[in-house]
Write a protein that holds these residues in place. Sequence first.
Motif, PDB file in Angstrom:
ATOM      1  N   VAL A 293     -38.068  12.267  46.268  1.00  0.00           N
ATOM      2  CA  VAL A 293     -38.478  13.667  46.442  1.00  0.00           C
ATOM      3  C   VAL A 293     -39.513  14.083  45.401  1.00  0.00           C
ATOM      4  N   PHE A 294     -39.288  13.718  44.148  1.00  0.00           N
ATOM      5  CA  PHE A 294     -40.197  14.197  43.099  1.00  0.00           C
ATOM      6  C   PHE A 294     -41.530  13.469  43.112  1.00  0.00           C
ATOM      7  N   ARG A 295     -41.599  12.301  43.759  1.00  0.00           N
ATOM      8  CA  ARG A 295     -42.890  11.629  43.917  1.00  0.00           C
ATOM      9  C   ARG A 295     -43.738  12.263  45.022  1.00  0.00           C
ATOM     10  N   MET A 296     -43.181  13.267  45.702  1.00  0.00           N
ATOM     11  CA  MET A 296     -43.969  14.051  46.655  1.00  0.00           C
ATOM     12  C   MET A 296     -44.825  15.098  45.942  1.00  0.00           C
ATOM     13  N   ILE A 297     -44.575  15.302  44.658  1.00  0.00           N
ATOM     14  CA  ILE A 297     -45.337  16.278  43.879  1.00  0.00           C
ATOM     15  C   ILE A 297     -46.714  15.704  43.577  1.00  0.00           C
ATOM     16  N   PRO A 298     -47.790  16.431  43.865  1.00  0.00           N
ATOM     17  CA  PRO A 298     -49.134  15.926  43.590  1.00  0.00           C
ATOM     18  C   PRO A 298     -49.293  15.510  42.129  1.00  0.00           C
ATOM     19  N   GLY A 299     -49.774  14.293  41.933  1.00  0.00           N
ATOM     20  CA  GLY A 299     -49.940  13.756  40.594  1.00  0.00           C
ATOM     21  C   GLY A 299     -48.794  12.881  40.153  1.00  0.00           C
ATOM     22  N   LEU A 300     -47.662  12.953  40.866  1.00  0.00           N
ATOM     23  CA  LEU A 300     -46.485  12.169  40.493  1.00  0.00           C
ATOM     24  C   LEU A 300     -46.130  11.115  41.546  1.00  0.00           C
ATOM     25  N   GLU A 301     -47.123  10.776  42.378  1.00  0.00           N
ATOM     26  CA  GLU A 301     -46.854   9.834  43.465  1.00  0.00           C
ATOM     27  C   GLU A 301     -46.366   8.470  42.966  1.00  0.00           C
ATOM     28  N   GLN A 302     -46.825   8.067  41.787  1.00  0.00           N
ATOM     29  CA  GLN A 302     -46.419   6.790  41.213  1.00  0.00           C
ATOM     30  C   GLN A 302     -45.618   6.987  39.918  1.00  0.00           C
ATOM     31  N   ALA A 303     -45.016   8.148  39.783  1.00  0.00           N
ATOM     32  CA  ALA A 303     -44.327   8.486  38.527  1.00  0.00           C
ATOM     33  C   ALA A 303     -43.220   7.486  38.216  1.00  0.00           C
ATOM     34  N   GLU A 304     -43.148   7.108  36.938  1.00  0.00           N
ATOM     35  CA  GLU A 304     -42.053   6.284  36.437  1.00  0.00           C
ATOM     36  C   GLU A 304     -41.185   7.171  35.548  1.00  0.00           C
ATOM     37  N   PHE A 305     -39.891   7.095  35.749  1.00  0.00           N
ATOM     38  CA  PHE A 305     -38.967   8.015  35.100  1.00  0.00           C
ATOM     39  C   PHE A 305     -38.342   7.393  33.846  1.00  0.00           C
ATOM     40  N   ALA A 306     -38.545   8.066  32.714  1.00  0.00           N
ATOM     41  CA  ALA A 306     -37.873   7.660  31.479  1.00  0.00           C
ATOM     42  C   ALA A 306     -36.436   8.158  31.475  1.00  0.00           C
ATOM     43  N   ARG A 307     -36.207   9.262  32.178  1.00  0.00           N
ATOM     44  CA  ARG A 307     -34.865   9.821  32.312  1.00  0.00           C
ATOM     45  C   ARG A 307     -34.800  10.592  33.613  1.00  0.00           C
ATOM     46  N   PHE A 308     -33.720  10.415  34.364  1.00  0.00           N
ATOM     47  CA  PHE A 308     -33.513  11.202  35.574  1.00  0.00           C
ATOM     48  C   PHE A 308     -32.764  12.487  35.224  1.00  0.00           C
ATOM     49  N   GLY A 309     -32.860  13.451  36.110  1.00  0.00           N
ATOM     50  CA  GLY A 309     -32.176  14.716  35.908  1.00  0.00           C
ATOM     51  C   GLY A 309     -30.688  14.591  36.181  1.00  0.00           C
ATOM     52  N   SER A 310     -29.912  15.514  35.601  1.00  0.00           N
ATOM     53  CA  SER A 310     -28.473  15.524  35.842  1.00  0.00           C
ATOM     54  C   SER A 310     -27.882  16.855  35.402  1.00  0.00           C
ATOM     55  N   VAL A 311     -26.699  17.123  35.905  1.00  0.00           N
ATOM     56  CA  VAL A 311     -25.893  18.267  35.454  1.00  0.00           C
ATOM     57  C   VAL A 311     -24.475  17.749  35.354  1.00  0.00           C
ATOM     58  N   HIS A 312     -23.933  17.660  34.137  1.00  0.00           N
ATOM     59  CA  HIS A 312     -22.581  17.139  34.021  1.00  0.00           C
ATOM     60  C   HIS A 312     -21.923  17.581  32.726  1.00  0.00           C
ATOM     61  N   ARG A 313     -20.623  17.370  32.682  1.00  0.00           N
ATOM     62  CA  ARG A 313     -19.820  17.700  31.506  1.00  0.00           C
ATOM     63  C   ARG A 313     -20.226  16.784  30.363  1.00  0.00           C
ATOM     64  N   ASN A 314     -20.670  17.345  29.279  1.00  0.00           N
ATOM     65  CA  ASN A 314     -21.111  16.526  28.159  1.00  0.00           C
ATOM     66  C   ASN A 314     -21.112  17.368  26.893  1.00  0.00           C
ATOM     67  N   SER A 315     -20.198  17.092  25.996  1.00  0.00           N
ATOM     68  CA  SER A 315     -20.158  17.809  24.723  1.00  0.00           C
ATOM     69  C   SER A 315     -21.154  17.154  23.773  1.00  0.00           C
ATOM     70  N   PHE A 316     -22.075  17.945  23.232  1.00  0.00           N
ATOM     71  CA  PHE A 316     -23.035  17.418  22.278  1.00  0.00           C
ATOM     72  C   PHE A 316     -23.555  18.543  21.406  1.00  0.00           C
ATOM     73  N   VAL A 317     -24.059  18.175  20.244  1.00  0.00           N
ATOM     74  CA  VAL A 317     -24.620  19.168  19.344  1.00  0.00           C
ATOM     75  C   VAL A 317     -26.134  19.196  19.486  1.00  0.00           C
ATOM     76  N   CYS A 318     -26.738  20.275  19.015  1.00  0.00           N
ATOM     77  CA  CYS A 318     -28.198  20.336  18.927  1.00  0.00           C
ATOM     78  C   CYS A 318     -28.590  19.564  17.671  1.00  0.00           C
ATOM     79  N   ALA A 319     -28.715  18.267  17.829  1.00  0.00           N
ATOM     80  CA  ALA A 319     -28.885  17.373  16.683  1.00  0.00           C
ATOM     81  C   ALA A 319     -30.056  17.741  15.774  1.00  0.00           C
ATOM     82  N   PRO A 320     -31.217  18.147  16.303  1.00  0.00           N
ATOM     83  CA  PRO A 320     -32.312  18.487  15.387  1.00  0.00           C
ATOM     84  C   PRO A 320     -31.964  19.622  14.428  1.00  0.00           C
ATOM     85  N   ARG A 321     -31.036  20.469  14.819  1.00  0.00           N
ATOM     86  CA  ARG A 321     -30.621  21.579  13.966  1.00  0.00           C
ATOM     87  C   ARG A 321     -29.546  21.167  12.950  1.00  0.00           C
ATOM     88  N   VAL A 322     -28.661  20.279  13.360  1.00  0.00           N
ATOM     89  CA  VAL A 322     -27.443  20.095  12.548  1.00  0.00           C
ATOM     90  C   VAL A 322     -27.280  18.733  11.905  1.00  0.00           C
TER      91      VAL A 322
END
Length: 449
Positions: A293-322
């Motif tokens: 689906v996201f390769r349908m976006i103009p300019g991203l036809e051959q996009a390579e993904f370093a990270r895919f999107g997600s929504v999930h339970r994950n406890s983590f800190v804002c590491a750059p701050r703490v």
Amino acid sequence: MRKEHVTVIGGGLAGSEASWHLACRGVPVRLFEMRPKKLTPAHKTGKLAELVCSNSLRSKDLTSAVGLLKEELRRLRSLIMAAALVSEVPAGKALAVDRELFAAYVTEKITTHPLIEVINQEITAIPEEGIVIIATGPLTSEALAEDLKRYTGEDFFHFYDAIAPIVYADSINWDKVFRADRYSDEEGAYINCPMTKEEYERFIDALLTAEKVPFHDFEKPKYFEGCLPIEVMAERGRETLRFGPMKPVGLKDPRTGKEPYAVVQLRPENKEGTLYNLVGFQTKLKYKEQERVFRMIPGLEQAEFARFGSVHRNSFVCAPRVLTKTLQLKKEPRIFLAGQISGVEGYVESTSMGLLAGLNASRLFREAKRVVPPRTTAHGALIHYITEASPKHFQPMNINWGLFPPLEMPARARKKMPKKERYRLMAERALKDLEAWKEEEKILADFNC
């Protein structure tokens, strides 16, 4: 500070790795793991280092960033990598393991080490004295998370992450996009992918019919109105995205002199400009569907993904701050974080943070200098990301080549070089620098396992 032992909270991959590296350096460890007395919604056994999502530790190929990270772990005497080797099952270029054998091996090594005491008890508050490593993972209990906020700050702890995909800059078709910030006539930081009405309609059709990842039994969708999955927004109406993350207002395409019908914006993810984040594109689509689906976006036809999107339970800190680069809390240096709670994503990445936390906690125990791996290594690249990323947009990350500094050669020559060759040279550089660091800092001089 009392230093009778180091307390490790959490017996997953990071906690087990941290405990091993402490004990193998002569430091007594008290490892607290609440299982099997209290199981999480995801775990099924009381064994240490239980894999709950997959039996694959991903690619073994040294020209993949995670393959390099595993090789670095092996060279640093990782218990988890040793367990993977004895429990490996055939899986082509991936490192897959028999989950029961894997967990049994780690459990036997940890429970029989004379300097490690395993205590099956839930910890709901951080000990007030002594060196502590918190390695409780993505399912950190709310009680312990609340106590951790005393040291990190209320705004710097997250229970759910809504992650947008990240693409490699060199996979973008720069002829189809333009740089601009909204309402600015000057070249901006954002990359804009313009869409016509027809392109937008086709994109919405694909998005609405794409297959999604179901939530786990232990997850409940906790969507925030300001951070909804892209497909949920689309389900509210075909024009919703044009008035949300894909709104074209204030963006003029220099090739037409007009505002596009819709726009997908890409934000730089790192200072080097090697990674770009799809702004507002957090999603529960399956990975293959994201590619389609996201390769349908103009300019991203051959996009390579370093990270895919997600929504999930994950406890983590804002590491750059703490967090410091040695994985210590800035406000309370006797406390270390390891694993996914520190801001990395994935089993192998969690293991690497456990190893570094154990290494540096052992040095703090002996009042020796703490150490940070070279930026050119996979371990160093992860540390640099979690401590130097923008706090405003921080999200957990898997290891990927976009986190590494580029090879020291003219940019034109780098661009012409085949990716496989470039990654091979980066891996060779990483391992050379790792060996030099090990020698200089005497990383394994006191390791006795």
